[in-house]
Design a protein around this motif. Structure first.
Motif, mmCIF file in Angstrom:
data_model
loop_
_atom_site.group_PDB
_atom_site.id
_atom_site.type_symbol
_atom_site.label_atom_id
_atom_site.label_comp_id
_atom_site.label_asym_id
_atom_site.label_seq_id
_atom_site.Cartn_x
_atom_site.Cartn_y
_atom_site.Cartn_z
ATOM 1 N N ALA A 99 0.869 -1.180 0.000
ATOM 2 C CA ALA A 99 0.000 0.000 0.000
ATOM 3 C C ALA A 99 0.903 1.226 0.000
ATOM 4 N N THR A 100 1.072 1.830 -1.156
ATOM 5 C CA THR A 100 2.094 2.867 -1.316
ATOM 6 C C THR A 100 1.535 4.272 -1.110
ATOM 7 N N ASP A 101 0.672 4.438 -0.134
ATOM 8 C CA ASP A 101 0.250 5.782 0.238
ATOM 9 C C ASP A 101 1.457 6.559 0.730
ATOM 10 N N SER A 102 1.394 7.881 0.642
ATOM 11 C CA SER A 102 2.541 8.697 1.029
ATOM 12 C C SER A 102 2.904 8.504 2.496
ATOM 13 N N HIS A 103 1.885 8.324 3.353
ATOM 14 C CA HIS A 103 2.194 8.151 4.778
ATOM 15 C C HIS A 103 2.902 6.832 5.022
ATOM 16 N N LEU A 104 2.551 5.785 4.267
ATOM 17 C CA LEU A 104 3.211 4.502 4.431
ATOM 18 C C LEU A 104 4.659 4.581 3.963
#
Length: 292
Positions: free
Chosen positions: A55-60
């Motif tokens: 899950a390459t969300d910015s927060h991750l």
């Protein structure tokens, strides 16, 4: 998404997290860039991303980079004259040689500080998760983790059992792998059973990884490691305690344990499992060369 693309995203995020080299104090920030942005496998951030099923969300991505900041900080300190007195890291001069010992120490301290700041300020992560990740990182860095492992490594006191060396390996290596995968699991809300399985996976994977690192310290790998070799000649390692047959058995047992725990965590056919198998192939190839 391919691992090579994830690695590129990690590198981009790391660069974004660092203060610009032109920002005062420039010499310190240049040293941080030098240490962090040099060639590296980015294995720990990848473990976080893949444990979270990419899950390459910015927060991750930001949270995944925490382990790389800590890892780099530990390498800077590990290389100092008062520690291992190394000259090469990642195929170029160590940070304290390229800059100065005082600058290297301050760069390491600031990387650790930055790591905690990223956790505290990361958007879209609830407060309880931030607290859990911060507490885990404090344990990993402290006297029961990296710091304690470094102390034991420097003292190099005789050990009475292989289990003591394995515990040292967990402190030096496995605990940061554990932080990486557990952080990924926490960020996507995996249950306690999956987190426990990933914790056991990290211990087994860390053991294999450190055995591999012991082998790389052998002189036959001098042209391939990008760092000083024969640093552990006078130290007690599993490589010095194991017979060749025991070494092969330890490799096989730890790899089997890692695979089983990944299966228990639901990662038997995931990109995380594929990355682990790729690493195991490299480790086993080194073991065969050392034994030939």
């Amino acid at each position: 998404m391919e691992v090579v693309h994830l690695k590129s995203m990690v590198n981009t995020t790391l660069l974004e997290l660092l203060p610009a080299k032109e920002t005062p104090p420039t010499y310190l920030h240049q040293a941080m860039h030098y240490a962090l942005m040099g060639p590296g496998k980015r294995l720990r951030p990848l473990l976080t991303l893949l444990a979270a099923n990419v899950a390459t969300d910015s927060h991750l991505l930001r949270m995944a980079c925490v382990s790389e900041l800590v890892h780099t900080a530990s390498l800077i300190l590990d290389d100092l004259p008062c520690m291992d007195n190394a000259t090469m890291r990642r195929d170029r001069p160590c940070t304290h040689i390229r800059f100065s010992e005082s600058t290297a120490i301050l760069a390491s301290t600031n990387l650790l500080n930055l790591a905690y700041g990223i956790i505290a300020n990361c958007p879209n992560v609830d407060a309880s998760t931030k607290v859990a990740v911060s507490a885990h990182l404090s344990h990993v860095i402290g006297s029961m983790g990296l710091v304690g492992g470094q102390v034991a490594d420097l003292q190099n006191q005789p050990v009475g059992a292989k289990s003591e060396v394995e515990q040292l390996y967990h402190q030096k290596t496995g605990c940061l792998f554990e932080f990486s995968v557990v952080t990924g699991a926490r960020l996507v809300g995996l249950d306690a059973e999956a987190i426990e399985a990933l914790t056991r996976f990290a211990r087994a994977f860390g053991l294999v990884f450190q055995l591999y690192d012991d082998m790389l310290d052998h002189s036959i790998f001098a042209q391939e490691t990008g760092k000083d070799v024969q640093q552990d000649v006078a130290k007690t390692t599993l490589l010095s305690l194991y017979t060749p047959e025991e070494l092969r058995g330890a490799f096989s047992d730890a790899q089997a344990m890692a695979r089983e725990q990944l299966r228990r965590a639901g990662h038997e056919e995931s990109l995380l499992a594929a990355l682990v198998e790729q690493q195991f192939a490299t480790f086993n190839g080194a073991a065969q060369r050392l034994g030939s």
